[in-house]
Scaffold this motif. Structure first.
Motif, PDB file in Angstrom:
ATOM      1  N   ASN A 229     -23.377  54.680  55.307  1.00 23.25           N
ATOM      2  CA  ASN A 229     -22.766  56.016  55.330  1.00 23.25           C
ATOM      3  C   ASN A 229     -22.286  56.430  56.718  1.00 23.25           C
ATOM      4  O   ASN A 229     -21.921  57.587  56.945  1.00 23.25           O
ATOM      5  N   GLY A 230     -22.285  55.478  57.658  1.00 16.93           N
ATOM      6  CA  GLY A 230     -21.764  55.746  58.988  1.00 16.93           C
ATOM      7  C   GLY A 230     -22.758  56.320  59.966  1.00 16.93           C
ATOM      8  O   GLY A 230     -22.398  56.597  61.117  1.00 16.93           O
ATOM      9  N   THR A 231     -24.009  56.494  59.564  1.00 15.44           N
ATOM     10  CA  THR A 231     -25.034  57.032  60.458  1.00 15.44           C
ATOM     11  C   THR A 231     -25.578  55.929  61.359  1.00 15.44           C
ATOM     12  O   THR A 231     -25.918  54.843  60.882  1.00 15.44           O
ATOM     13  N   VAL A 232     -25.667  56.214  62.658  1.00 12.20           N
ATOM     14  CA  VAL A 232     -26.204  55.228  63.606  1.00 12.20           C
ATOM     15  C   VAL A 232     -27.677  54.986  63.300  1.00 12.20           C
ATOM     16  O   VAL A 232     -28.478  55.926  63.220  1.00 12.20           O
ATOM     17  N   CYS A 233     -28.039  53.715  63.120  1.00 14.12           N
ATOM     18  CA  CYS A 233     -29.432  53.382  62.785  1.00 14.12           C
ATOM     19  C   CYS A 233     -30.089  52.494  63.833  1.00 14.12           C
ATOM     20  O   CYS A 233     -31.292  52.234  63.750  1.00 14.12           O
ATOM     21  N   LEU A 234     -29.321  51.995  64.809  1.00 13.73           N
ATOM     22  CA  LEU A 234     -29.897  51.191  65.892  1.00 13.73           C
ATOM     23  C   LEU A 234     -29.054  51.413  67.135  1.00 13.73           C
ATOM     24  O   LEU A 234     -27.817  51.407  67.076  1.00 13.73           O
TER      25      LEU A 234
END
Length: 419
Positions: A229-234
């Motif tokens: 969904n385009g959310t930064v996760c790292l």
């Protein structure tokens, strides 16, 4: 990346492309188009899969059986599509390998594993009946074009909550003939580095081999991974230096080469799961570096579990490929980043280590795309402790001198009496 949707092969209605035979413990899989073979693989594989039960978690090991068949999703590629080899086995399980290539190398670009938790004979007491699909781009199988990739040694690939272990692999994609090429690209684990015997005496004096120039401290790069969904996760900021021992074509012996990763030529990719996160750094077609972080949900601590590298540098006789999935580096707390400004060395195996400088990573629980407060490494804490100790020692010395001066002054005054 983990998905709970059916794999595109279509388990209920697959077609057979090519043929499947078994040679001892190996399975032979071929993908054909017309009368031509484009992918052929002879390999052994097993899958270690952890799943949830009512009493906690359980891990099972599932071999790739001789009854595995080549599924309808297998393809020779073309028209913008990648070549795919998909092996179907058991009650709704599948292993997929997709390939990519450039002018000189081809590689397994993606590994996909599908397992069906409703298969009670394989997953007894499973809490779920989902068909789970996990995938990774960190595989480490690379060969030169028009050669056969060979790796007899066992090698493991971590993908989601599973580990895929390959052995006795001979495989070729983008084939130009109907059988495997006699020319081989041998994996690093199978290579025995030896120094060639000295040449016979010569009347001319050969120029000495050039001594590699130390590359200096690498530049820091900023990298990130986003979920679907385009959310930064790292997030990662770090300067990296690769130390690789390989057989030099120009020097005809094993050398240790130190190379800096160049941030302005490096792209990042990867995937995130609730308990694992992968960062893949790619510098052109010559260097691929993959990091795997795992989270312990009991202690809410994470660490770097896996590190792999694929290097195809100009002086190498064959692509250098190695990985280690049992590491314990870069330990941090959930909700916090890990920071180490000091230089540290991450040993992967006897042929490869990674030097890190000015490092800060956060593989889980990112807030608004920014690093949170950091857990500092022991090296930084020790480096801060040294000036504190020195400062305290100097302060103590000054205090001792001052006290001695005051005592001496008092005694000096006491020696004179007023008449």
């Amino acid at each position: 990346m983990t998905r709970t949707c059916p794999f595109v092969v279509g388990i209920a209605c697959f077609a057979i492309l090519g043929c499947v035979t078994v040679v001892q413990s190996q399975v032979t899989l071929e993908v054909t188009e017309g009368n031509s073979t484009c992918i052929k693989a002879e390999l052994s594989a097993s899958f270690s899969i952890t799943y949830d039960t009512a009493n906690g978690t359980r891990t099972v090991t599932v071999p790739l059986p001789g009854s595995a068949v080549v599924g309808v999703a297998s393809s020779c590629g073309g028209d913008g599509r990648s070549p795919w080899l998909v092996a179907l086995f058991g009650d709704g399980h599948a292993l997929g390998l997709s390939f990519s290539s450039n002018d000189s190398l081809y590689s397994v670009a993606n590994l996909t594993l599908q397992y069906n938790l409703s298969d009670v004979s394989t997953f007894p007491e499973a809490n779920s009946t989902d068909v789970v699909t996990v995938e990774t781009t960190s595989v480490g199988m690379v060969a030169r074009v028009n050669t056969t990739y060979r790796c007899i040694s066992a090698s493991s690939v971590i993908v989601g909550g599973a580990t895929v272990t390959f052995s006795n692999v001979t495989m070729e994609a983008y084939m130009t003939g109907d059988d495997l090429s006699p020319n081989e690209s041998v994996c690093t684990a199978d290579q025995i580095f030896t120094t060639a015997p000295p040449p016979p005496p010569s009347t001319t004096t050969a120029a000495p081999a050039p001594v590699p120039t130390p590359p200096g401290t690498p530049n820091q790069g900023s990298y990130s991974v986003s979920n679907s969904n385009g959310t930064v996760c790292l997030l990662a900021r770090m300067a990296l230096q690769l130390n690789i021992s390989h057989f030099s074509a120009s020097q005809n012996k094993t050398i240790q080469e130190v190379v800096n990763l160049l941030p302005n030529q490096t792209t990042s990719s990867g995937s995130c799961d609730p308990t694992s996160a992968t960062l893949v750094l790619t510098q052109g077609s010559a260097t691929n570096l993959s990091f795997l972080f795992t989270l312990n949900t009991t202690s809410n601590r994470y660490h770097l579990t896996g590190l792999s590298v694929v290097a195809a540098w100009s002086d190498m006789t064959a692509p250098f490929i190695t990985s280690n999935s049992s590491l314990d580096y870069l330990r941090g707390s959930l909700g916090r980043s890990y920071m180490c400004i000091s230089e540290q060395t991450l040993a992967v195996d006897h042929n490869f280590s990674l030097n890190t400088f000015q490092l800060q990573v956060q593989p889980f629980d990112i807030t608004r795309g920014q690093f949170t407060q950091a857990d500092e490494c022991q090296l930084d804490q020790d480096n801060m402790l040294i000036p504190i100790v020195v400062g305290a020692a100097l302060a103590g010395l000054v205090l001792i001198v001052l006290i001695a001066y005051l005592i001496g002054r008092k005694k000096s005054h006491a020696g004179y009496q007023t008449i």
